[in-house]
Design an enzyme around this catalytic site. Structure first.
Site, PDB file in Angstrom:
ATOM      1  N   GLU A 257       0.851  -1.139   0.022  1.00 33.85           N
ATOM      2  CA  GLU A 257      -0.017   0.115  -0.078  1.00 33.85           C
ATOM      3  C   GLU A 257       0.912   1.265   0.023  1.00 33.85           C
ATOM      4  O   GLU A 257       1.632   1.539   0.939  1.00 33.85           O
ATOM      5  CB  GLU A 257      -0.913  -0.293   1.182  1.00 33.85           C
ATOM      6  N   CYS A 296      -2.412   8.161   4.272  1.00 33.96           N
ATOM      7  CA  CYS A 296      -2.335   7.681   2.648  1.00 33.96           C
ATOM      8  C   CYS A 296      -3.674   8.027   1.817  1.00 33.96           C
ATOM      9  O   CYS A 296      -3.513   8.029   0.696  1.00 33.96           O
ATOM     10  CB  CYS A 296      -1.991   6.428   2.702  1.00 33.96           C
TER      11      CYS A 296
END
Lengths: 523, 523
Positions: A257, A296
């Protein structure tokens, strides 16, 4: 010198032989604790987890492992105050921002305890129904998901020392796979403390949960074919992990990720003055400022119909002006600090890089700090940029400033807006604001293939909005391309990563015996 | 010089500017055709497929694309005789062995045409049911699988020029993803001819199917974040692909199916004289000899209870002695040739390598050939090795002889047998022979995590046996670790690779509109 935090590996606490790396209060600049794993026997750590921890976890059923997760939740809940103190000191976050990490992590773990309980006393997951291999129903194919016989290594990011551990450890432990977590050094303290509390409570079998702080050197070398590795962080490090022989040659399963350029999209019916318009404005401000934009999932690109560009710029800027920045111990402060001075330097440099292709709509760079020394604290106000020609401004589609920053852009047609969003080359999440259900469904369908999540807010669900950047355990977290190509969470889908799919071709009688050990996960 | 086969790329036939690489009849040693892609504009080829082909395919529904697959099946069926001629000449296979590739490929494509039709006129797949994000049912999360907006590159293996194309192209095209296939050079002719026939029939939209023969140089460089690549072949090349910047940096999704050390396991109740014992013997012989053992699923390791070792060695050897080897054009021949003299050399060298740790139970190395010149033909008889100490013989667990060869080994306990099987570090398939349904279920469960498929045969399903090495489209094909970590086929599961999972969080009203475009794939 501050305390050198021990590592928990091979079923015992082990303190490194050197001085280690100091962790620092990003607001006050003071040293807090130190971390190191120098001299640790990594081979022993991994084989202990793989053999002792794995065997002990696999000896339990899903329901039994879920019960362990429930016990862990209780331990963590009892120690919340200590975690908030660590977060304030080590992450420089306000109480509200610390909650996203601490309570978010505990909530997610609790969800897996509940979902795991629903799997009952099974030892394998059944994937679909038996399928005939010919006309005769006596010989069939049944797919199963069997827990992988290895360890799960988590190389985690600095921004979620709690949630980043538990959102991964919940599904892994529930799957019967032991966990070794390597927290990001800057904020490793909270991860280490949480593991220490769980270890002290004696809930999990020996080898089920280990924490190794400090350098990640040598960790990947330990991985064997049935292990898995999950990484959250920069695309550069992600590429190094994916090229490592463990992944490239030994086929170690890898979930990444990475940074992505998430977006918000205002639909044409959401004109200034409508509730949908206000919802976008509020969400952009929230995403820019929660955890000082160090998420994020944060909104980095905002697309609005060209006619609404000025109004959006004004509305967002007006709210940003009210954001007080500084020491999170002061109740007047709404936004705390970045994680470190290095991160502050990176944000400033990144903003300068983007400014060469963008105008400044709101400049938080010189905003006075509350109760914090600008020469020491890693604090900076939020900055809204604007790019009136989003096709020419290529940097805003590929370069992420990991802080309180976002770029507003106008679009002329929805097709164009979706194409511009896709110039991010794959993102974790895009959010859509409008009123018409069909228009929302169409936009979601157009964005689905390039995002792990599409978050659509219309006025009738405004009060139920879980947030663009807030990762709910019911929904997939991950995204294609630049976002790393990974998949986490999504309810029991998260267990897939820790299981191996296998087709068992056998007599229907034998498949019946097999199914007695299994259960169908609810979708 | 023989004909230089043209490539079909960017919607037109393109012939390379150089002489190319000759393809050879492995029995007669004669040159057949030549292949090359020197001078081909790869950038144009990929962007044409991605943009023209992708858009045209995505404009159709699953049912419409399934209908196209059905048309392709008809074209291929009508040209079967020509394909068998090419296979005999270029692969040196008997008619029966050619069928595995040719008819297996057409059958698999036909299955996807049927399964695709069942998806109806949908444009997206629904993954599970909507899940509440809080107590109020008005705001929920619905996972969808959306076709990826890129091309699928297939870098294929020499042993299945037909099946290797269609087992991948079926799911890809059904998903709305255009295909570029790069067949292995040695047997590229059949792949190229099949694509040529489909192109000539004008069934698929422009850009949906391209074939590029010759070197794979530069192909990976073309891949962009939403593309996917599927590779079948050696672990070494697999590692190169996985380390390529397209995969490591741009997160191009990658499926690898590599060499593995598949096994067969005789359960303790299957003593010599029982039907289950005979079933294992027959299957081992079949797997050693079909396509001269050049199948990634072939049985390389045979585990039997120690008391049955001699009996198994005798029974397998007795059948191998009857295997006639040579020119597949001669009706007396049961096993044709390897793909090339290079492959023959590799098999001989591999056997010599294994023999240093194993005894020879049946030596086919010097067997006389039928109707073939041993100085020219790439033919060799089957060889059964034996390792009485399977723990010491480490080579047989990690080194694959890709030809008519297998190694017999004794075991003392079932746990030990499963541990020895796992020393293959992950395989495509393991087959189990016995009579007791519970014992079969237990063995399948023990082997499931380290295999993509477990194939269990008991006497009551002997007549329904689809074969250890035969890949049925209903069942997963792939395996962890050494087998590459990939997943293919498995019914509609195969579509997952060509779709992106996305969680859509929206009002229940908007999710209803979204669902009107979707369908739940049957499992």
């Amino acid at each position: 010198m501050s305390e050198l935090l021990p590592n928990y590996a091979a079923g015992r606490w082990q303190t490194a032989g050197d001085a280690g790396t100091p962790l620092v209060d990003p607001v006050l600049g003071t040293e807090l604790v130190r971390v190191s794993n120098t001299g640790l026997d990594l081979g022993e750590a991994f084989s202990f987890a793989r053999e002792q921890g794995g065997a002990a976890l696999r000896a339990l059923t899903y329901r039994q492992r879920a019960a362990l997760l429930g016990e862990v939740v209780k331990v963590l809940q009892a120690k919340r105050d200590a975690y908030y103190e660590i977060a304030t000191a080590n992450s420089g976050t306000t109480k509200k921002d610390s909650a996203v990490d601490i309570d978010g992590g505990i909530f997610t773990l609790g969800q897996y305890a509940r979902w795991g309980d629903s799997l009952g006393d099974a030892r394998v997951l059944l994937d679909g129904e038996p399928a005939r291999l010919g006309k005769d129903p006596a010989f069939q194919s049944q797919h199963v998901l069997a827990p992988t016989r290895g360890v799960a290594l988590f190389i985690n990011a600095f921004n979620f020392p709690s949630w980043g551990l538990w959102e991964k450890a919940g599904p892994a432990l529930l799957s019967g796979v032991p966990v070794i977590v390597k927290p990001a050094t800057a904020t490793a303290w909270l991860t280490q403390r949480m593991v220490a509390d769980v270890v002290e409570a004696g809930i999990l079998p020996a080898g089920a949960l280990s924490v190794i702080c400090g350098s990640s050197r040598g960790l990947m070398d330990q991985l064997q074919p049935f292990d898995v590795v999950s990484f959250t962080g920069s695309a550069e490090t992600g590429a190094v992990i994916r090229s490592h022989p463990a992944v490239a040659e030994r086929s170690v399963r890898c979930n990444i990720e990475a940074d992505s350029l998430n977006s918000a999209l205002l639909l044409p019916d959401a004109a200034p003055g409508t509730e949908a318009f206000d919802l976008l404005v509020a969400e952009v401000v929230r995403e820019m400022t929660v955890k000082s934009g160090q998420k994020c999932t944060a909104i980095r690109r905002v697309f609005v119909p060209r006619a609404f560009y000025e109004a959006a710029a004004d509305a967002i800027s007006a709210k940003l002006r009210k954001t007080t920045v500084g020491n999170p111990r002061n109740d007047a402060v709404r936004m705390g600090s970045l994680v470190s001075r290095e991160q502050l330097d990176a944000v400033r440099a990144g903003l300068a890089f983007l400014r060469e292709q963008a105008e400044v709509l709101h400049d938080g760079g010189a905003q006075p700090l509350v109760d914090a020394d600008p020469a020491i604290a890693a604090c900076i106000g939020p900055t809204l940029l604007g790019a009136r020609d989003p096709h020419a401004a290529d940097r805003v589609h590929r370069f992420e400033v990991f802080g309180p920053a976002s770029t507003l852009m106008p679009y002329d047609s929805l097709d164009e807006a979706c194409a511009l969003i896709r110039r991010g080359d794959g993102s974790l999440v895009s959010s859509v604001y409008g009123t018409d259900a069909q228009a929302i469904a169409d936009a979601a369908l157009a964005l689905a293939d390039s995002h792990g999540r599409v978050h659509a807010i219309s006025p009738e669900v405004a009060a139920l909005n879980t947030g663009h950047g807030n990762v709910m355990p019911m929904s997939l977290h991950g995204g294609p391309g630049r976002a790393g190509g990974g998949e986490e969470l999504g309810g029991l889908r998260a267990l897939n990563f820790y299981h191996r799919r296998c087709a068992v071709q056998a007599s229907t009688a034998a498949l019946g015996r097999l199914a007695a050990n299994g259960t169908h996960p609810a979708r």
